[in-house]
Scaffold this motif. Structure first.
Motif, PDB file in Angstrom:
ATOM      1  N   PRO A  61      37.490  26.171  71.001  1.00 50.98           N
ATOM      2  CA  PRO A  61      38.856  26.304  70.484  1.00 50.98           C
ATOM      3  C   PRO A  61      39.670  27.402  71.178  1.00 50.98           C
ATOM      4  O   PRO A  61      39.129  28.400  71.650  1.00 50.98           O
ATOM      5  CB  PRO A  61      38.642  26.669  69.005  1.00 50.98           C
ATOM      6  CG  PRO A  61      37.285  26.168  68.674  1.00 50.98           C
ATOM      7  CD  PRO A  61      36.478  26.295  69.935  1.00 50.98           C
ATOM      8  N   SER A  62      40.979  27.190  71.208  1.00 53.35           N
ATOM      9  CA  SER A  62      41.906  28.166  71.801  1.00 53.35           C
ATOM     10  C   SER A  62      43.306  27.865  71.301  1.00 53.35           C
ATOM     11  O   SER A  62      43.660  26.695  71.114  1.00 53.35           O
ATOM     12  CB  SER A  62      41.873  28.039  73.324  1.00 53.35           C
ATOM     13  OG  SER A  62      42.940  28.768  73.907  1.00 53.35           O
ATOM     14  N   THR A  63      44.088  28.888  71.119  1.00 54.57           N
ATOM     15  CA  THR A  63      45.532  28.721  70.898  1.00 54.57           C
ATOM     16  C   THR A  63      46.279  29.297  72.094  1.00 54.57           C
ATOM     17  O   THR A  63      46.932  28.583  72.854  1.00 54.57           O
ATOM     18  CB  THR A  63      45.980  29.424  69.595  1.00 54.57           C
ATOM     19  OG1 THR A  63      45.301  28.804  68.508  1.00 54.57           O
ATOM     20  CG2 THR A  63      47.488  29.303  69.389  1.00 54.57           C
ATOM     21  N   ARG A  64      46.162  30.615  72.294  1.00 53.42           N
ATOM     22  CA  ARG A  64      46.950  31.306  73.317  1.00 53.42           C
ATOM     23  C   ARG A  64      46.584  30.915  74.743  1.00 53.42           C
ATOM     24  O   ARG A  64      47.467  30.643  75.556  1.00 53.42           O
ATOM     25  CB  ARG A  64      46.769  32.839  73.217  1.00 53.42           C
ATOM     26  CG  ARG A  64      47.596  33.507  72.187  1.00 53.42           C
ATOM     27  CD  ARG A  64      46.832  34.646  71.579  1.00 53.42           C
ATOM     28  NE  ARG A  64      45.705  34.101  70.856  1.00 53.42           N
ATOM     29  CZ  ARG A  64      45.799  33.686  69.586  1.00 53.42           C
ATOM     30  NH1 ARG A  64      46.901  33.860  68.920  1.00 53.42           N
ATOM     31  NH2 ARG A  64      44.765  33.131  68.971  1.00 53.42           N
ATOM     32  N   THR A  65      45.308  30.912  75.055  1.00 55.48           N
ATOM     33  CA  THR A  65      44.927  30.714  76.461  1.00 55.48           C
ATOM     34  C   THR A  65      45.353  29.322  76.920  1.00 55.48           C
ATOM     35  O   THR A  65      45.997  29.164  77.961  1.00 55.48           O
ATOM     36  CB  THR A  65      43.412  30.911  76.632  1.00 55.48           C
ATOM     37  OG1 THR A  65      43.050  32.152  76.031  1.00 55.48           O
ATOM     38  CG2 THR A  65      43.019  30.924  78.088  1.00 55.48           C
ATOM     39  N   ARG A  66      45.019  28.322  76.125  1.00 56.23           N
ATOM     40  CA  ARG A  66      45.364  26.946  76.525  1.00 56.23           C
ATOM     41  C   ARG A  66      46.873  26.748  76.577  1.00 56.23           C
ATOM     42  O   ARG A  66      47.423  26.259  77.569  1.00 56.23           O
ATOM     43  CB  ARG A  66      44.724  25.931  75.571  1.00 56.23           C
ATOM     44  CG  ARG A  66      44.931  24.486  76.016  1.00 56.23           C
ATOM     45  CD  ARG A  66      44.160  23.512  75.146  1.00 56.23           C
ATOM     46  NE  ARG A  66      44.680  23.410  73.811  1.00 56.23           N
ATOM     47  CZ  ARG A  66      45.716  22.628  73.448  1.00 56.23           C
ATOM     48  NH1 ARG A  66      46.348  21.905  74.355  1.00 56.23           N
ATOM     49  NH2 ARG A  66      46.114  22.587  72.197  1.00 56.23           N
ATOM     50  N   HIS A  95      45.425  43.650  71.252  1.00 60.05           N
ATOM     51  CA  HIS A  95      44.391  42.788  70.654  1.00 60.05           C
ATOM     52  C   HIS A  95      44.502  41.451  71.375  1.00 60.05           C
ATOM     53  O   HIS A  95      45.610  40.919  71.508  1.00 60.05           O
ATOM     54  CB  HIS A  95      44.654  42.625  69.146  1.00 60.05           C
ATOM     55  CG  HIS A  95      43.530  41.978  68.380  1.00 60.05           C
ATOM     56  ND1 HIS A  95      42.916  40.811  68.789  1.00 60.05           N
ATOM     57  CD2 HIS A  95      42.914  42.335  67.219  1.00 60.05           C
ATOM     58  CE1 HIS A  95      41.965  40.486  67.911  1.00 60.05           C
ATOM     59  NE2 HIS A  95      41.939  41.398  66.953  1.00 60.05           N
ATOM     60  N   PRO A  96      43.392  40.885  71.849  1.00 57.12           N
ATOM     61  CA  PRO A  96      43.508  39.598  72.544  1.00 57.12           C
ATOM     62  C   PRO A  96      43.937  38.480  71.585  1.00 57.12           C
ATOM     63  O   PRO A  96      44.413  37.440  72.038  1.00 57.12           O
ATOM     64  CB  PRO A  96      42.099  39.359  73.103  1.00 57.12           C
ATOM     65  CG  PRO A  96      41.192  40.192  72.256  1.00 57.12           C
ATOM     66  CD  PRO A  96      42.011  41.387  71.821  1.00 57.12           C
ATOM     67  N   LEU A  97      43.738  38.693  70.287  1.00 59.10           N
ATOM     68  CA  LEU A  97      44.012  37.689  69.254  1.00 59.10           C
ATOM     69  C   LEU A  97      43.095  36.475  69.453  1.00 59.10           C
ATOM     70  O   LEU A  97      42.692  36.227  70.571  1.00 59.10           O
ATOM     71  CB  LEU A  97      45.484  37.290  69.231  1.00 59.10           C
ATOM     72  CG  LEU A  97      46.486  38.441  69.034  1.00 59.10           C
ATOM     73  CD1 LEU A  97      47.921  37.905  69.105  1.00 59.10           C
ATOM     74  CD2 LEU A  97      46.255  39.167  67.713  1.00 59.10           C
TER      75      LEU A  97
END
Ligand code: CP
Length: 302
Positions: free
Chosen positions: A48-53, A260-262
């Motif tokens: 799973p990912s939100t920001r990176t993707r 924070h990388p979140l």
């Protein structure tokens, strides 16, 4: 750097890191540039990912490129038993570049060895997250004006935190004073500390978070990652070990910034969000510009 994979932040020299950060500044001023017209970039997220993707996909679309891929392996032939080797070889015949996140440590290195196109590691298990590292360095330089001689404090899960590992390796190329705050069970691995020693830099380890706040220029908070613990009971013991609340910043330096990388769970109280020292949402936005710089460099269009 053209056509080279980025698997570990150690694949880049100090000069190459600085080149990406300088180029990211240009993209921050002008993020919409049609320099990837006709190029296809695969975005393969096995975890799973939100920001990176989404920041990778935003970066590509703003540069006029096309994205193929998936946000979950469940919808692919991996669910029928297809190997990573076969998946990568196939996707490499469709795309000019592959961005990949995978739960297994070393998977990105393996992919780079079987792929005919470059691989960007978007996180491999608890090992490395080099593009997060580049956006963290960009955020540190942007807020502090330098990457040298800073007191950088990492807090939380330093054992399984891949962003911490990449950042420590990269910041060892600069004159960083490292401070590590973690439960005993989640201390930074010796294999990562080795980079600090080889660079003849120093570090201090703490269990008391308050002790280090007044000396810090950067406080890098991390989530205790439930998904990395082999034993759920061990997670329960440490899950609330360090929670940053706004009042704890009363004696902090004026220039300190909270990174924070979140995603966060509860390790930064929401009352910190309105403090001008909180930088984590801007940090995530910086990821678009840094990823544009990285893709443009690897594709040889900048
Ligand atoms: N920082 C980071 O990797 O966030 P995501 O897991 O949402 O991509």
């Amino acid at each position: 750097m053209k056509n080279r994979s980025l698997v570990s932040i150690n694949d880049y020299s100090k000069e190459e890191i600085i080149r990406i950060l300088d180029l990211a500044e240009e993209f921050e001023k002008q993020p919409h540039q049609h320099i990837l017209d006709g190029r296809v970039i695969a975005s393969l997220f096995f975890e799973p990912s939100t920001r990176t993707r989404l920041s990778f996909e935003t970066a590509i679309q703003q540069l006029g490129g096309n994205v193929i891929g998936f946000a979950s392996a469940a919808s692919t032939s991996v669910s029928k038993g297809e190997s990573l080797n076969d998946t990568i070889r196939m996707v490499a015949s469709y795309a000019d570049l592959i961005v990949m996140r995978h739960p297994v440590e070393g998977s990105a290195r393996f992919a780079s060895e079987v792929s005919r196109v470059p691989i960007i590691n978007a996180g491999d298990g608890a090992n490395q997250h080099p593009t997060q590292c580049l956006l963290d360095l960009y955020s540190i330089r942007k807020t502090q004006g330098t990457l040298d001689n800073l007191n950088v404090t990492f807090v939380g899960d330093l054992k399984y935190g891949r962003t911490v590992h990449s950042n420590v390796i990269a910041l060892s190329k600069f004159k960083t004073k490292f401070h590590f705050v973690s439960p005993i069970e989640l201390k930074l691995p010796s294999a990562v500390k080795r980079y600090i020693k080889e660079a003849h830099l120093s570090y201090e380890q703490y269990t008391d978070f308050m002790e280090v706040i007044p000396k810090s220029d950067i406080i890098y908070m991390t989530r205790i990652q439930r998904e990395r613990f082999p034993d759920p009971l061990e997670y329960e013991k440490v899950k609330n070990a360090y929670v940053l609340e706004n009042a704890m910043l009363d004696n902090s330096k004026d220039n300190v910034r909270i990174l924070h990388p979140l995603p966060r769970v509860n390790e930064i109280s929401t009352d910190v969000d309105a403090n001008p020292k909180a930088y984590y949402f801007q940090q995530a936005l910086n990821g678009v510009f840094v990823r544009q710089a990285l893709i443009a460099t690897i594709m040889g269009v900048k």
